[in-house]
Design a protein around this motif. Structure first.
Motif, mmCIF file in Angstrom:
data_model
loop_
_atom_site.group_PDB
_atom_site.id
_atom_site.type_symbol
_atom_site.label_atom_id
_atom_site.label_comp_id
_atom_site.label_asym_id
_atom_site.label_seq_id
_atom_site.Cartn_x
_atom_site.Cartn_y
_atom_site.Cartn_z
ATOM 1 N N ALA A 39 9.393 6.070 9.690
ATOM 2 C CA ALA A 39 10.541 6.807 10.120
ATOM 3 C C ALA A 39 11.824 5.444 9.676
ATOM 4 O O ALA A 39 12.985 5.861 9.414
ATOM 5 C CB ALA A 39 10.654 6.671 11.635
ATOM 6 N N GLN A 40 11.510 4.199 9.806
ATOM 7 C CA GLN A 40 12.297 3.453 9.233
ATOM 8 C C GLN A 40 12.713 3.544 7.931
ATOM 9 O O GLN A 40 14.108 3.445 7.502
ATOM 10 C CB GLN A 40 11.776 1.952 9.614
ATOM 11 C CG GLN A 40 12.519 0.811 8.908
ATOM 12 C CD GLN A 40 11.775 0.518 7.847
ATOM 13 O OE1 GLN A 40 10.815 0.071 7.674
ATOM 14 N NE2 GLN A 40 12.653 0.219 6.592
ATOM 15 N N GLU A 41 11.797 3.785 7.030
ATOM 16 C CA GLU A 41 12.088 3.985 5.732
ATOM 17 C C GLU A 41 12.779 4.944 5.516
ATOM 18 O O GLU A 41 13.919 5.110 4.575
ATOM 19 C CB GLU A 41 10.576 4.201 4.868
ATOM 20 C CG GLU A 41 10.067 2.772 4.477
ATOM 21 C CD GLU A 41 8.906 2.715 3.636
ATOM 22 O OE1 GLU A 41 8.710 1.983 2.949
ATOM 23 O OE2 GLU A 41 8.004 3.908 3.849
ATOM 24 N N ALA A 42 12.490 6.200 6.086
ATOM 25 C CA ALA A 42 13.462 7.281 6.104
ATOM 26 C C ALA A 42 14.839 7.078 6.582
ATOM 27 O O ALA A 42 15.841 7.896 6.058
ATOM 28 C CB ALA A 42 12.924 8.756 6.756
ATOM 29 N N ALA A 43 15.104 6.426 7.669
ATOM 30 C CA ALA A 43 16.221 6.252 8.051
ATOM 31 C C ALA A 43 17.202 5.387 7.078
ATOM 32 O O ALA A 43 18.384 5.547 6.937
ATOM 33 C CB ALA A 43 16.266 5.471 9.292
#
Length: 362
Positions: free
Chosen positions: A172-176
């Protein structure tokens, strides 16, 4: 049931037994320390699992720390219940939160400096202090695990959920980062952020621990080639500035990377000038004027470069002039600056790890 009651029931269902929480935190901090230190030496993409595991373990640490703080919050809120070891417990918790928070901020692209140190360096400092404090804290409250603390399907499901949550949070951090186009979106798989441009001014001047020698006079400089070679020799800097070029990526453990064109002499050609390596040669050690050193396997060393220029410019002192090692696929601290000796050896040099911590302090 009220929302508060529902949340409390959910927490009770998820929380492992107290002793298991304590030992799990100890194990996770140890795992984070090991993966963090190993990551310093990983420079090729095949080592990505080390970095992945290091990032994923942050979520279980935070969750277990929350369980522990919820359990002891009554004692912490009442100073009358404090014992001499309570301050150590509070310090341990703050260090753990600091380590996870600085690590999370870094992967989202936050790039602030604290005096001479990047945020990633501060994260490492938190981790190293935590490594020293956690065993002491654990010793003051040592309680061995019991069979009932770990057995049962519920415990397995709880921990599976924690690690899955860590993996999901990482993705999720990478996508954000990608969606918000933060500075973290440009990180390498090592976590390092890009530094663009050509030449000396394109990337920071950094030194490992305390290395900070006086500038080396080019006219007096001599590079010695010794050890298991046919004919030991010494060469001046003009002989090193031979015009061999390579494009290589320098990935510094302080959290940045740059890809540059480097010019100098191939180590393999330098060894041939010394008559070639003799039988039994297995390692090549590169030694700085400060005593700092690092060794490469002889076959890898042959393809390394002793550089005198970067981006078409003569190296500045801060970047290792007159000669520095360029070792593609290695992390920045292994690219020895101010190289003055090349030694061909039969055995690797385990003491080089000690030297990385103490060189320059004299």
């Amino acid at each position: 049931m009220s929302l508060r009651g529902t949340l409390a029931a959910a927490v009770d269902a998820l929380e492992p037994r107290p002793r298991l929480v304590d030992w799990s935190l100890f194990a996770l901090v140890a795992a984070e320390t090991v993966t963090g230190l190993v990551s310093f030496t990983v420079g090729t993409p095949s080592g990505w699992p080390v970095f992945w595991l290091h990032r994923v373990l942050g979520v279980p640490i935070l969750a277990l720390l929350a369980f522990k703080l919820a359990r002891v919050r009554g004692n912490l809120a009442n100073p009358g219940n404090w014992r001499p070891t309570t301050l150590l417990s509070v310090a341990t918790a703050l260090l753990a939160v600091g380590a996870v928070a600085t690590g999370a901020a870094w992967v989202f692209g936050v790039d602030v400096r604290v005096s001479y140190w990047s945020l990633l360096s501060v994260h490492v400092a938190f981790g190293l202090v935590l490594l020293a404090v956690v065993p002491v804290h654990a010793a003051t409250r040592f309680r061995p695990l019991r069979r009932r603390d770990v057995e049962g399907r519920r415990s397995a499901l709880r921990y599976t959920g924690l690690f899955v949550a860590g993996a999901v949070a990482y993705r999720a951090q990478e996508a954000a980062n990608a969606a918000l186009e933060t500075a973290g979106a440009d990180r390498r798989w090592t976590g390092s952020q890009p530094r663009d441009g050509d030449g000396n001014d394109a990337f920071p001047v950094t030194s490992w621990v305390a290395d900070d020698p006086a500038p080396v006079d080019r006219s007096d400089y001599r590079l010695s080639v010794a050890g298991r070679v046919e004919t030991p020799l010494e060469v001046a800097v003009d002989d090193v500035d031979a015009g061999d070029e390579t494009r290589a990526l320098l990935d510094c453990t302080s959290g940045w990377y740059t890809e540059q064109d480097w010019c100098g002499v191939r180590v393999g050609d330098l060894l041939e000038s010394a008559g070639g390596a003799t039988d039994g040669a297995a390692w090549v050690r590169f030694v700085s004027v400060t005593g700092y050193r690092w060794s490469l396997p002889v076959e890898e060393a042959r393809d390394a470069l002793l550089a005198t220029q970067v981006g078409g410019e003569r190296l500045t002192h801060g970047h290792g002039a007159p000669v520095r090692l360029v070792a593609p696929g290695r992390r920045g601290f292994q690219w020895v600056k101010w190289v003055t000796r090349v030694e061909v050896r039969a055995r690797r040099d385990p003491a080089q790890w000690v030297v990385t911590l103490v060189s320059g302090f004299d």
